[in-house]
Design a protein around this motif. Structure first.
Motif, PDB file in Angstrom:
ATOM      1  N   UNK A 121       0.841  -1.207   0.000  1.00  0.00           N
ATOM      2  CA  UNK A 121       0.000   0.000   0.000  1.00  0.00           C
ATOM      3  C   UNK A 121       0.876   1.257   0.000  1.00  0.00           C
ATOM      4  N   UNK A 122       1.905   1.255   0.857  1.00  0.00           N
ATOM      5  CA  UNK A 122       2.826   2.403   0.903  1.00  0.00           C
ATOM      6  C   UNK A 122       3.555   2.553  -0.435  1.00  0.00           C
ATOM      7  N   UNK A 123       4.067   1.441  -0.937  1.00  0.00           N
ATOM      8  CA  UNK A 123       4.882   1.489  -2.158  1.00  0.00           C
ATOM      9  C   UNK A 123       4.062   1.953  -3.357  1.00  0.00           C
ATOM     10  N   UNK A 124       2.890   1.359  -3.539  1.00  0.00           N
ATOM     11  CA  UNK A 124       2.082   1.716  -4.724  1.00  0.00           C
ATOM     12  C   UNK A 124       1.583   3.161  -4.652  1.00  0.00           C
ATOM     13  N   UNK A 125       1.256   3.621  -3.433  1.00  0.00           N
ATOM     14  CA  UNK A 125       0.846   5.025  -3.291  1.00  0.00           C
ATOM     15  C   UNK A 125       1.986   5.946  -3.704  1.00  0.00           C
ATOM     16  N   UNK A 126       3.186   5.687  -3.178  1.00  0.00           N
ATOM     17  CA  UNK A 126       4.322   6.549  -3.512  1.00  0.00           C
ATOM     18  C   UNK A 126       4.634   6.488  -5.002  1.00  0.00           C
ATOM     19  N   UNK A 127       4.573   5.285  -5.582  1.00  0.00           N
ATOM     20  CA  UNK A 127       4.886   5.142  -7.013  1.00  0.00           C
ATOM     21  C   UNK A 127       3.891   5.887  -7.893  1.00  0.00           C
ATOM     22  N   UNK A 128       2.628   5.975  -7.424  1.00  0.00           N
ATOM     23  CA  UNK A 128       1.609   6.669  -8.239  1.00  0.00           C
ATOM     24  C   UNK A 128       1.620   8.172  -7.984  1.00  0.00           C
ATOM     25  N   UNK A 129       2.540   8.605  -7.122  1.00  0.00           N
ATOM     26  CA  UNK A 129       2.638  10.044  -6.863  1.00  0.00           C
ATOM     27  C   UNK A 129       1.736  10.521  -5.748  1.00  0.00           C
ATOM     28  N   UNK A 130       1.001   9.600  -5.111  1.00  0.00           N
ATOM     29  CA  UNK A 130       0.112   9.989  -4.006  1.00  0.00           C
ATOM     30  C   UNK A 130       0.911   9.955  -2.699  1.00  0.00           C
ATOM     31  N   UNK A 131       1.749  10.958  -2.541  1.00  0.00           N
ATOM     32  CA  UNK A 131       2.644  11.019  -1.381  1.00  0.00           C
ATOM     33  C   UNK A 131       1.875  11.027  -0.069  1.00  0.00           C
ATOM     34  N   UNK A 132       0.749  11.713  -0.072  1.00  0.00           N
ATOM     35  CA  UNK A 132      -0.038  11.825   1.164  1.00  0.00           C
ATOM     36  C   UNK A 132      -0.538  10.452   1.611  1.00  0.00           C
ATOM     37  N   UNK A 133      -0.982   9.629   0.645  1.00  0.00           N
ATOM     38  CA  UNK A 133      -1.481   8.298   0.997  1.00  0.00           C
ATOM     39  C   UNK A 133      -0.355   7.418   1.531  1.00  0.00           C
ATOM     40  N   UNK A 134       0.827   7.527   0.932  1.00  0.00           N
ATOM     41  CA  UNK A 134       1.978   6.749   1.417  1.00  0.00           C
ATOM     42  C   UNK A 134       2.307   7.158   2.844  1.00  0.00           C
ATOM     43  N   UNK A 135       2.344   8.444   3.070  1.00  0.00           N
ATOM     44  CA  UNK A 135       2.663   8.953   4.406  1.00  0.00           C
ATOM     45  C   UNK A 135       1.592   8.536   5.411  1.00  0.00           C
TER      46      UNK A 135
END
Lengths: 300, 300
Positions: free
Chosen positions: A223-237
């Motif tokens: 979940x963290x990795x895919x969020x960051x890869x898609x540019x959704x930094x807020x979701x990763x954080x």
């Protein structure tokens, strides 16, 4: 199989049962990671107890990982104290089907910078697969400088550097990643480790996350990795923040013992799965682990 | 053979030639120590590269030491990362004829105090010979407390503690040795290590000197030891002061590499006798070593 040294590389435990390699439980761990869709599996990382296993055990573990992983590329840790041992382990890993190898400069006598470089030089000279440079000061007691990264990154087969963390402020983290990137060839990826740094590291431009928790709980790590890869930094954080109780346990007891306790709690492995003299978490720690697994909904 | 864990215990190198155990040179080193009249020989200490050698190599080294030492008791280092490995090495050492064994709590993952204690508990439970507790924080990254000394010293077979040094002022050194002595059974001897501390340690009441330099240059080490044992503290101190240029080299390059360079310079071993990735001293260091050997008249 070509390995892309980016995305989520999951580091499974190498579970023991009564002090011997528990191949059945290990197969279960590897299948779990492959089904979850991790980008690669790193067998025999620190989480996989590589330094406690002898050559024959490591050969069995590498083979089991390569067999069970299906289409998911497998990297294999080849660290050892003596160069000739590392070279033999590299041969074994490649024979077992490793797509890449991971090498930390393990020490007993402290090594000079030239000796660390010499190790990587001697080992890469005999390789046929990519190598990940494993910078893990907490266990190796080696301090890499950026100069040393730069020297080693020019050696043949060096394809990625596993860095031990990033500054916590996003801007500082991005500056740190950039400062390494300008020193190494563009083909060399940078992977963050220290799971609590992962979201910040990926958001800051790290290509990969070399993940302890991802080897046992792949879903939240993905979940963290895919969020960051898609540019959704807020979701990763946000997902990393949700897991803060886990990071707090890692800080208190170390990620190695906590991850083993999680796997034991989820009955993925037998109890007492770590190699002596390392003992599992104390009863108090285990209560906290069980509590946090339930609270965070991680039993799935 | 009953071993008295006092006096000078000499730690020889385990020389390699082209990366393999050089048994002929090793036999020469052991004979040299036996002829000089050291009180015991500790094979496979840190100076003897134990952590870099595999089980079969260590078995060969232990056998060679026991065979060549004649009447001199031989202790054998049995340290390894995993308890089961240590237990196998203990069996091998005893079969090879070791009079005692030496155990450092080597780490990859940091160990808790209870884990260190558990290692000694598990290993001593299966021993038939005395055990020396090897406190070597520079290589193991374990910090012993006096409480931990006291707990481990009550285990069966524990016969001596190798401490990593003493304060430099004679009064403080004596107080330090006394403070350990009151915590451990009276049968447990205390041995100093860190060669530059040896005269002060022996003068302060240490029973033994676990000596790096004594494994390659037994004569000056015996001069210090015999002087201190006879109560001639000034002579012990004077001989140690005379060797100060050696201690300075140890501080600059580490005793391991300097001792190997001395043995290479004296042609006791082949050049490049240390296990890679450890490299011998650089050319500048070698020049200094040769100079100091000549200046101090140590070629005899």
């Amino acid at each position: 199989m070509v390995v892309e040294l980016d995305g989520l590389s999951a580091f499974p435990l190498t579970p023991l049962r009564d002090g011997a390699f528990d191949e059945a439980s290990y197969a279960g761990l590897i299948e779990r990671l492959a089904s979850a869709g991790v980008d690669s599996i790193t067998a025999l990382g620190s989480t996989g107890s590589y330094m406690y296993l002898d050559r024959e055990e490591r050969r069995r573990v590498a083979r089991a990982a390569a067999t069970q992983a299906g289409d998911v590329p497998v990297m294999v840790g080849i660290g050892a104290l003596r160069t000739s041992q590392v070279q033999r382990l590299a041969d074994d890993a490649q024979e077992a089907g490793a797509s890449a190898v991971l090498l930390a400069p393990v020490t007993y006598q402290a090594l000079t910078v030239d000796e660390v470089y010499g190790l990587f030089e001697d080992v890469t000279a005999g390789l046929s697969v990519p190598l990940v440079v494993y910078d893990n000061p907490g266990t190796t007691h080696v301090t890499f400088t950026d100069d040393l990264y730069a020297r080693i990154a020019t050696l043949p087969h060096v394809a990625s550097i596993k860095i031990p963390g990033v500054p916590s402020a996003p801007k500082d983290a991005a500056a740190r990643v950039d400062s390494i990137r300008v020193r190494v060839p563009s083909t060399v990826t940078i992977g963050v480790s220290g799971d609590w740094f992962a979201a910040t590291g990926l958001n800051a431009g790290c290509d990969a996350w070399y993940s302890v928790i991802g080897g046992t709980l792949p879903e939240p790590a993905l979940a963290i990795t895919r969020a960051a890869q898609s540019g959704d930094h807020a979701a990763a954080t946000a997902e990393s923040a949700r897991l803060q109780p886990l990071w707090d346990l890692f800080a208190e007891y170390g990620s190695y013992r906590v991850t083993a306790a999680i796997a034991e709690c989820l009955e993925l492995v037998s109890s007492d799965c770590l190699p002596r003299p390392v003992q599992g978490l104390n009863p108090q720690g285990r209560v906290k682990v069980a509590e946090i697994i339930d609270r965070l909904g991680l039993r799935a």
